[in-house]
Design a protein around this motif. Structure first.
Motif, PDB file in Angstrom:
ATOM      1  N   ASN A   1      58.693  59.036  79.854  1.00 24.95           N
ATOM      2  CA  ASN A   1      59.588  58.205  79.138  1.00 24.95           C
ATOM      3  C   ASN A   1      60.813  58.993  79.492  1.00 24.95           C
ATOM      4  O   ASN A   1      61.826  58.923  78.711  1.00 24.95           O
ATOM      5  CB  ASN A   1      59.464  58.241  77.674  1.00 24.95           C
ATOM      6  CG  ASN A   1      60.155  56.868  77.142  1.00 24.95           C
ATOM      7  OD1 ASN A   1      60.060  55.872  77.833  1.00 24.95           O
ATOM      8  ND2 ASN A   1      61.021  57.030  76.127  1.00 24.95           N
ATOM      9  N   GLN A   2      60.958  59.745  80.547  1.00 23.18           N
ATOM     10  CA  GLN A   2      62.137  60.216  81.189  1.00 23.18           C
ATOM     11  C   GLN A   2      62.371  60.364  82.469  1.00 23.18           C
ATOM     12  O   GLN A   2      61.534  60.494  83.138  1.00 23.18           O
ATOM     13  CB  GLN A   2      62.138  62.021  80.535  1.00 23.18           C
ATOM     14  CG  GLN A   2      63.178  62.799  81.032  1.00 23.18           C
ATOM     15  CD  GLN A   2      64.482  62.154  80.523  1.00 23.18           C
ATOM     16  OE1 GLN A   2      64.527  62.092  79.255  1.00 23.18           O
ATOM     17  NE2 GLN A   2      65.439  62.085  81.196  1.00 23.18           N
TER      18      GLN A   2
ATOM     19  N   GLU B   1      64.377  61.537  85.872  1.00 26.16           N
ATOM     20  CA  GLU B   1      64.938  63.119  86.197  1.00 26.16           C
ATOM     21  C   GLU B   1      66.578  63.103  86.440  1.00 26.16           C
ATOM     22  O   GLU B   1      66.914  64.147  86.082  1.00 26.16           O
ATOM     23  CB  GLU B   1      64.036  62.984  87.721  1.00 26.16           C
ATOM     24  CG  GLU B   1      64.605  64.362  88.378  1.00 26.16           C
ATOM     25  CD  GLU B   1      63.927  64.822  89.795  1.00 26.16           C
ATOM     26  OE1 GLU B   1      64.561  65.615  90.595  1.00 26.16           O
ATOM     27  OE2 GLU B   1      63.421  63.656  90.253  1.00 26.16           O
TER      28      GLU B   1
ATOM     29  N   SER C   1      70.498  62.021  81.723  1.00 32.06           N
ATOM     30  CA  SER C   1      70.448  63.024  80.576  1.00 32.06           C
ATOM     31  C   SER C   1      69.249  62.359  79.238  1.00 32.06           C
ATOM     32  O   SER C   1      69.387  61.107  79.031  1.00 32.06           O
ATOM     33  CB  SER C   1      71.837  63.220  80.053  1.00 32.06           C
ATOM     34  OG  SER C   1      71.613  63.836  78.657  1.00 32.06           O
ATOM     35  N   PRO C   2      68.519  63.205  78.815  1.00 32.57           N
ATOM     36  CA  PRO C   2      67.413  62.708  77.955  1.00 32.57           C
ATOM     37  C   PRO C   2      68.170  62.289  76.645  1.00 32.57           C
ATOM     38  O   PRO C   2      67.971  61.543  75.903  1.00 32.57           O
ATOM     39  CB  PRO C   2      66.518  64.253  77.637  1.00 32.57           C
ATOM     40  CG  PRO C   2      66.765  64.895  78.909  1.00 32.57           C
ATOM     41  CD  PRO C   2      68.200  64.687  79.569  1.00 32.57           C
TER      42      PRO C   2
ATOM     43  N   THR D   1      68.642  58.631  76.826  1.00 30.29           N
ATOM     44  CA  THR D   1      67.444  57.770  76.747  1.00 30.29           C
ATOM     45  C   THR D   1      66.379  58.144  75.723  1.00 30.29           C
ATOM     46  O   THR D   1      65.532  57.385  75.632  1.00 30.29           O
ATOM     47  CB  THR D   1      66.585  57.894  78.261  1.00 30.29           C
ATOM     48  OG1 THR D   1      66.341  59.415  78.439  1.00 30.29           O
ATOM     49  CG2 THR D   1      67.740  57.500  79.237  1.00 30.29           C
ATOM     50  N   SER D   2      66.664  59.110  75.061  1.00 31.62           N
ATOM     51  CA  SER D   2      65.533  59.465  73.936  1.00 31.62           C
ATOM     52  C   SER D   2      65.319  58.153  72.891  1.00 31.62           C
ATOM     53  O   SER D   2      64.320  58.258  72.205  1.00 31.62           O
ATOM     54  CB  SER D   2      66.156  60.853  73.245  1.00 31.62           C
ATOM     55  OG  SER D   2      67.431  60.414  72.334  1.00 31.62           O
TER      56      SER D   2
END
Length: 784
Positions: A218-219, A221, A224-225, A228-229
């Motif tokens: 679910n990430q 590359e 930025s996390p 999208t978290s």
């Protein structure tokens, strides 16, 4: 005290009028029923008030145009989930009329969002709280019977939860975001956001600028996390579709991703991708590399400056209203003499360029000209000794290169039409070895092929930078553009798309194979263009497009009377006989269908698309493959089930095609309860009942010759028989068609007459591909 009494009266009146207003506001509809119309003075609002559908206007190329848009009630005012094409400024409205959804203008012009030739009853158009505007047929109780059209299939520049990116393999529908041309012009711009190979990709006019990197846990590359978290990503990969979508964990907080006119991908006000900072040499944050102009060394950037111009005249301009700021940047970067750029026209379109910046005086004033300057940034200052060293190395390199060119020039046979910056890729590509294997192209590397290599610059100019106006359509290979060479010759440019199931093997197969074939009923290949990752085939232009463009359209089919159709049948047969029997190479086409038959100005047929063709040795009767390619419905059983193909495979495809030409119906357009009944089965049933003429397209009822039509149907059924040995050759088939004295054998029950599915196939699925966009082509063994 009096003041308090007045205040209480004011509050009472305010509450009274708000109570009158609130029920009225809640009465704004979310649905258009048959006969209802949405005008520029009204709107639709989704049931919970999250989205609105209304008309808006913008100045488009010096005229006022009206658009129908879906926008979020809580997001930025100029972020649209969906936007219609431009209409005139005097729009009457959107009407649900007799099973059709139509935008009507005061001048009588119509823009049809959906219409059907089949009877459609009880239709409603509803704006959902997801932001999806759906036109659907409903049952008497209001439940959905079928969705006829939806805005989510035609995204604008914004992605919201539930909206997809990707491709529908069954229909060929692609889902992608498209940027606006400028920040104020809501027409398709240069950037697209697509789902490809388990990652997000941003392109500028087909050139890859940015990639998200593969989605893992679910990430992404290169995103930025922190951005999208809060999302849950949904990935679908099966025979029906390849798609990406997301859901937001916070249902009360609207979530939307927007692709801007500068190529940035925004999540709200935060940047997920800064494509405008991709220069072709850097790979920061997902940026991709592409072929730089020889004068743009790694390290150059673009800086925004506000300046007074001592001499305000630009060195040169491009007054093209289809070019936005980012196109001006690309043009300037590709021109070694360009030092700065900005837009030209008042609506931020067109380009003006400067070759020197000595006339600029920097300033901080807001009303000064906004100019973008190309700024080289070398990594270090070179000393005089280092400079002399580089000069010496450069001199040696130039002498070596000059000697290599002299040695090569007398050997090359490739014709270079214009420029030489990008033809080396093409020459190297053509001279590479291809063995006589799965692709079937013999080449011993001792001779280059006599193929013209066009420069990328030549093709870009010819197609007006691959503009939307030049686009002819989309096939399995990729988009096709119309162009004009400096000689005045019109051309068709097939551009290999990354979304295409076809790849380098098919490209090289078609390029080298068709260059060896010459026949009046085969499309003529003029050359190719190979530039970096770009792969293009250049053909003679066919003004009447393809056979399916006419054949399966209720209006255009009237232009094909029976004489024209029979001439088309004869022409295709002549071309196939040449491929099977008289050409220097014995060729099996393997993807013969209506969309691969092009029509010239006299409606003469020309067979195209040889990407899947195979060459046979003269004494070779059949071959076996573990890579099934082609289009289901046109494949004979021995090929679809066992991978065995021969010239009789093309005969089968021709039989199906001939039935389509007679009937004006697609092979897969029949359904009868739970039994799939295709055109072949339908024709067989009519033939058994001696009702063959019932198959004939009603649009040619006044022109067909009964005996000739019945003979075509009879021969078609012979071509689609179960066993390949029972089918005639192409030359025998043509003799049966044209010689009425020839006694025809009775046909046997054809293959796939009930649309059955292959069973027990053992062909591996790891090479599965979808090879065309307009029809379902397969290489696995689970036809749909």
């Amino acid at each position: 005290m009096a003041t308090n009494v007045q205040l209480l009266k004011f509050l009472f009146l305010l509450l009274f009028f708000s109570s009158l207003w609130t029920p009225h506001a809640q009465q704004i509809p979310d649905t258009l029923k048959p006969g209802d119309m949405l005008t520029s003075l009204s709107r639709l609002v989704s049931s919970e008030g999250r989205f609105t559908l209304t008309f808006t206007w913008s100045s488009l190329f010096e005229r006022n145009c009206t658009f129908l848009v879906i926008s979020s009630t809580s997001g930025p005012s100029k972020t649209y989930l969906w936007i219609s094409g431009a209409n005139d400024s005097n729009v009457l409205g959107l009407e649900n009329k007799a099973g059709a959804l139509i935008i009507m203008g005061q001048a009588g012009n119509l823009m049809t969002l959906y219409s059907s030739t089949q009877p459609t009853n009880n239709t409603v158009a509803t704006l959902l709280d997801s932001g999806n505007f759906i036109f659907q047929e409903v049952y008497s109780n209001g439940s959905t019977k079928r969705v006829l059209w939806q805005s989510f299939d035609n995204p604008g520049n914004t992605l919201v939860p539930g909206m997809k990116l990707g491709i529908n393999h069954k229909t060929g529908q692609t889902w992608s975001l498209r940027s606006w041309l400028t920040r104020d012009l809501p027409i398709p711009g240069p950037f697209s956001l697509e789902w490809e190979g388990n990652q997000l990709v941003i392109r500028r006019r087909e050139v890859v600028y940015w990639k998200s990197g593969v989605l893992r846990e679910n990430q992404f590359e290169n995103i930025s996390p922190n951005l999208t978290s809060m999302y849950h990503f949904n990935i679908v990969s099966n025979d029906d579709e390849e798609s990406f979508s997301f859901d937001s964990e916070n249902q009360n907080q609207p979530s939307q991703w927007t692709l801007t006119d500068m190529g940035r991908l925004h999540e709200g006000q935060k940047s997920m991708a800064r494509t405008d900072e991709c220069y072709g040499y850097n790979i920061d944050g997902g940026c991709q590399m592409w072929n730089l102009s020889v004068c743009r060394k790694p390290g150059y950037t673009v800086e925004l400056n506000r300046s007074y111009l001592v001499n305000g005249d630009a060195s040169y301009t491009i007054p093209d209203p289809n070019l936005g700021m980012i196109d001006c940047k690309a043009n300037c970067s590709a021109n070694c003499s360009c030092a700065a750029y900005t837009t030209l026209l008042g609506n931020w379109t067109g380009c003006r360029f400067w070759t020197t910046i000595s006339n600029f005086t920097p300033t901080d004033m807001e009303n000064s000209d906004q100019v973008y300057i190309l700024s080289p940034k070398p990594s270090q200052t070179e000393t005089g000794k280092t400079k002399w060293l580089w000069i010496a190395i450069g001199s040696i390199a130039l002498h070596v290169a000059f000697f290599c060119i002299l040695c090569y020039r007398h050997r090359r046979r490739i014709i270079v039409l214009q420029g030489n910056n990008d033809t080396n890729d093409g020459k190297q590509f053509l001279s590479s070895e291809i063995s006589m294997g799965e692709n079937g192209i013999p080449n011993n590397r001792k001779k280059a092929h006599d193929v013209s290599v066009f420069s990328y610059e030549c093709i870009t100019i010819a197609t007006n930078n691959f503009s939307l106006e030049s686009k002819l359509g989309e096939g399995g290979f990729g988009p096709v553009y119309k162009g004009k060479l400096p000689t005045g010759q019109e051309i068709a440019v097939k551009r290999l798309s990354r979304n295409s199931g076809q790849g380098i093997i098919e490209f090289k197969n078609e390029l080298i194979l068709i260059s060896k074939l010459q026949h009046t009923n085969l499309v003529k290949l003029l050359g190719c263009c190979i530039f970096g990752e770009e792969r293009m085939l250049i053909y003679e232009y066919m003004p009447n497009k393809s056979l399916d463009y006419f054949l399966f359209d209720s209006n255009r089919s009237k232009l094909l009377d029976w004489n024209k159709r029979f001439n088309i049948i004869e022409g295709i047969a002549q071309g196939m006989i040449y491929l099977h029997k008289y050409s220097r190479l014995k060729v099996i086409h393997r993807d013969l269908k209506a969309s691969n038959i092009l029509l010239d100005e006299s409606m003469n047929p020309k067979i195209s698309d040889f990407g899947m063709a195979r060459i046979f040795k003269q004494n070779e009767l059949e071959a076996n493959t573990n890579r099934i390619v082609g289009t289901y419905g046109y494949m004979p059983p021995e090929y679809a089930m066992e991978g065995v193909f021969s010239i009789k495979s093309d005969v089968y495809s021709f039989g199906v095609l001939m039935l389509e030409i007679v009937s004006g119906r697609r092979n897969n357009s029949f359904n009868q309860f739970d039994l799939v009944l295709n055109l072949v089965g339908y024709a067989w049933d009519l033939w058994k009942e001696d009702k063959g003429l019932d198959l004939v397209d009603p649009t040619i009822s006044d022109s067909f010759v009964a005996n000739q039509v019945l003979r075509c149907i009879h021969v078609s059924l012979l071509c689609v028989e179960e066993d390949a040995v029972d089918r005639p050759t192409m030359s025998d088939m043509l003799s049966m068609l044209t010689n009425e004295s020839t006694q025809l054998p009775l046909p046997k029950k054809p293959a796939f007459s009930n649309g059955r599915k292959p069973i027990g196939a053992t062909i591996p699925k790891k090479e599965s591909k979808v090879h065309t966009a307009n029809e379902i082509s397969i290489s696995d063994m689970d036809p749909r």
